[in-house]
Design an enzyme around this catalytic site. Sequence first.
Site, PDB file in Angstrom:
ATOM      1  N   LYS A 162      85.857  79.048  98.411  1.00 14.06           N
ATOM      2  CA  LYS A 162      86.451  78.095  99.373  1.00 14.06           C
ATOM      3  C   LYS A 162      85.765  78.097 100.746  1.00 14.06           C
ATOM      4  O   LYS A 162      86.322  77.599 101.728  1.00 14.06           O
ATOM      5  CB  LYS A 162      87.972  78.327  99.557  1.00 14.06           C
ATOM      6  CG  LYS A 162      88.808  78.339  98.299  1.00 14.06           C
ATOM      7  CD  LYS A 162      88.462  77.310  97.286  1.00 14.06           C
ATOM      8  CE  LYS A 162      88.812  75.892  97.657  1.00 14.06           C
ATOM      9  NZ  LYS A 162      88.405  74.961  96.552  1.00 14.06           N
ATOM     10  N   THR A 371      94.501  68.530 101.405  1.00 17.26           N
ATOM     11  CA  THR A 371      95.427  68.748 102.514  1.00 17.26           C
ATOM     12  C   THR A 371      96.141  70.076 102.273  1.00 17.26           C
ATOM     13  O   THR A 371      96.666  70.313 101.178  1.00 17.26           O
ATOM     14  CB  THR A 371      96.467  67.599 102.555  1.00 17.26           C
ATOM     15  OG1 THR A 371      95.735  66.368 102.540  1.00 17.26           O
ATOM     16  CG2 THR A 371      97.343  67.689 103.787  1.00 17.26           C
TER      17      THR A 371
END
EC number: 2.8.2.-
Length: 406
Positions: A162, A371
Amino acid sequence: MAPPGPAGAHPAAAEPLSRSIFRKFLLMLCSLLTSLYVFYCLAERCQTLSGPVVGLSAAGEEAGAPGPGVLVGGRTELALWSSATQRKRFLQLRPGQRRRRPAGRDGGEEAAWEEETPSLTGGPVGSGAGSSVAEAPPGTLALLLDEGSKQLPQAIIIGVKKGGTRALLEFLRVHPDVRAVGAEPHFFDRSYDKGLAWYRDLMPRTLDGQITMEKTPSYFVTREAPARISAMSKDTKLIVVVRDPVTRAISDYTQTLSKRPDIPTFESLTFKNRTTGLIDTSWSAIQIGIYAKHLEHWLHHFPIGQMLFVSGERLISDPAGELGRVQDFLGLKRIITDKHFYFNKTKGFPCLKKAEGSSKPHCLGKTKGRTHPEIDREVVQRLRDFYRPFNLKFYQMTGQDFGWDG
Ligand SMILES: Nc1ncnc2c1ncn2[C@@H]1O[C@H](COP(=O)(O)OS(=O)(=O)O)[C@@H](OP(=O)(O)O)[C@H]1O
């Protein structure tokens, strides 16, 4: 019957004769022009035809880019190449590259494709019809001409999960001297027993001067990975994309949540005991962010100069700047510049004006840039306090201040 007089003598016979001569002449002219053209190409002068490579990418296919065999690309980069390289690139036809698992994987889809849609999509932003780009399959012109060969990677993006590893690899692939496996091979953590020959076979063919690369973000936190990569080659260049460990943990959690919506809240998973405030460092989302600890293991096997730390934040705010550092580190010409990027307001991220093998703009898929859920501020603060000493240590070790604590 009287023979035809001089006036109207043989008009019909004379005309076909001149026409046939004319046709022959045209034919010869065409062959001459064709030969000249072929000669021109072989003489390394094919700039007018195509960009860095004549070929396609899966991303292109998916995004409605030109179909198989269509020549795409621009001239500017090409002009920067050495002519020998140009000739080789011209010969390196890359046909449609398909999303596929690394050969021989026995793990599930999740194993090889853990990051879901590791692709650039060119449809509506975030369409996410992901495909990845594995190496060019057999059947390429390069293969027929026996051009290039499969090499073990000289540079690997080893982490962090990530951190922005997909963005970095996709941006790097724009460089004509970089060839990379699209999927994450997970060789040094999950498939090491398959051997280096198996690993090499996953790699795309490369020509002299091209760098073979792969990215598997879990290597950074795999204990065995440093020794294993060093055993392959102690000259391997290692790239780590790091990101504020708190945001990284939330991003990691968001990914898991998207697959398993019934998992406990981020807040409850963060603590072993919320009342005492004891952080659960056994939770991988937390553990991965203790960069200094993981880095120590790597430094037993690699000098720090052989590692490059890319800021995940700057990769978003100044992709060309970070790519400049990466190209220098890899010993590549600075071909990828700010001209290659544009900021896509809808996506909220920088995207490529033209992805590898395509002439259309490309953003990463919808699994990149999700999000994040709103996290309790107090929990975020606790995590900031927890990571601070590790971050400072990491800044010292790398000689870079990533600005996560100030
Ligand atoms: N240009 C661009 N476009 C989209 N996303 C970008 C880009 N640059 C960096 N990022 C950030 O990359 C985050 C995903 O990181 P990784 O690719 O390393 O994820 S993975 O470990 O391979 O799953 C992803 O994290 P999330 O925002 O949490 O989804 C992005 O913030």
